[in-house]
Scaffold this active site. Structure first.
Site, PDB file in Angstrom:
ATOM      1  CG  ASP A  35      -6.800  -7.427  21.175  1.00  0.00           C
ATOM      2  OD1 ASP A  35      -5.787  -8.156  21.134  1.00  0.00           O
ATOM      3  OD2 ASP A  35      -7.919  -7.795  20.788  1.00  0.00           O
ATOM      4  CG  ASP A  37      -6.335 -10.904  15.895  1.00  0.00           C
ATOM      5  OD1 ASP A  37      -5.561 -10.178  15.246  1.00  0.00           O
ATOM      6  OD2 ASP A  37      -6.106 -12.101  16.144  1.00  0.00           O
ATOM      7  CG  ASP A 208     -11.956  -8.418  20.257  1.00  0.00           C
ATOM      8  OD1 ASP A 208     -12.461  -9.546  20.070  1.00  0.00           O
ATOM      9  OD2 ASP A 208     -10.726  -8.251  20.334  1.00  0.00           O
TER      10      ASP A 208
END
Length: 290
Positions: A35, A37, A208
């Site tokens: 991922d 961000d 996250d």
């Protein structure tokens, strides 16, 4: 009890190893899915471009202020599925009529200035280690492909998978052709794995956000990075590794990055054959840009 690892050597923390070999003697093709961000970069990639979008007259000052506030909320708590859906709808309406080439030009001209200082050093090391171990690196993001693609290229990733907007006559219609989010990410990963021959049970994934739980479940080696509260709870329950990345550094100072000591030691032990490769702008970033 599962603890958080502050990864000065992320490869050692997650046990990055070279490609395994089946009985045929041929290495199993694998990949590491990241991922973007708060996993690879320290902010929301889309929100980070609010200033150049403002400078080009695409958004107004009020939107810039909302972007700063949205970035703060994103960094503090992330976003769940409902929030993402609301932001996606808002942003698709907002970007309707924007010129695609103008967006590409803005991203190309400002990419290094905006994104380079945001890359986590730990993530850059981890990407380098996976590549050293003969593994493809894939950036998977809900942001728009116009932003994700250039960032992934700058990171040295093999592939990038991102949201695609419908375009007519060179402008965004405000409709989504493919939303790279949640189960959509898993669909893209399975399609890429089938095309490239990846054995997902030997692949790695990093995120996250609880919204990426399906992506983490799709591979044999899931790891959570800077997790939100819900994902941290899942990681503890499942015994997954938790990493804390906290050192954003200029990308040009890190890539190409030298492999970590753990990756070098592992590679030497296995042999040279193992080394095969040596509320608006939040949506704007999450929905349009990523």
């Amino acid at each position: 009890m599962l603890g958080v690892v502050t990864a000065t050597d992320p490869a050692a923390a997650v046990g990055v190893v070279p490609q395994t070999k089946p009985k045929s003697g041929q290495p199993v093709r694998t990949a590491a899915f990241f991922d973007l961000d708060k996993t690879v970069i320290a902010k929301s990639s889309t929100l980070a471009f609010s200033k150049p979008f403002y400078d080009q007259g695409l958004i107004n000052r009020r939107t810039v202020l909302k972007s700063a506030y949205a970035q703060f909320l994103f960094l503090m708590s992330g976003a769940d599925h409902d929030q993402m859906d609301r932001m996606r709808n808002y942003i698709t309406n907002m970007c309707a009529g924007w010129d695609v080439e103008q967006i590409k030009s803005i991203v190309g001209e400002t990419l290094h200035e905006i994104v380079d200082p945001l890359v986590f050093a730990e993530a850059a090391n981890l990407i380098a280690d996976h590549k050293l171990c003969g593994r493809d690196v894939v950036v998977v993001s809900a942001s728009g492909e116009e932003i994700v693609g250039p960032i992934a290229k700058g990171l040295g990733a093999t592939h990038a998978m991102a949201t695609r907007m419908v375009v007519e006559d060179g402008k965004y219609t405000g409709e989504v052709a493919y939303y790279c989010f949640g189960e959509g990410k898993v669909q893209a990963i399975h399609e890429l794995a089938a095309r490239e021959g990846y054995a997902l049970e030997h692949c790695y994934a990093y995120s996250d956000s609880i919204t990426d739980l399906p992506m983490l479940e799709a591979v044999g080696h899931p790891t959570v990075v800077n997790p939100d509260r819900a994902l941290r709870k899942e990681a503890v329950a499942r015994g997954w590794q938790v990493l804390a990345f906290s050192r954003p550094v200029p990308l040009r100072d890190r890539l190409p990055a030298a492999p970590s000591s753990a990756a070098v030691a592992t590679t030497v032990a296995v042999g040279l054959t193992a080394v095969l490769a040596g509320a608006l702008t939040y949506s704007l970033l999450r929905r349009f840009a990523f």
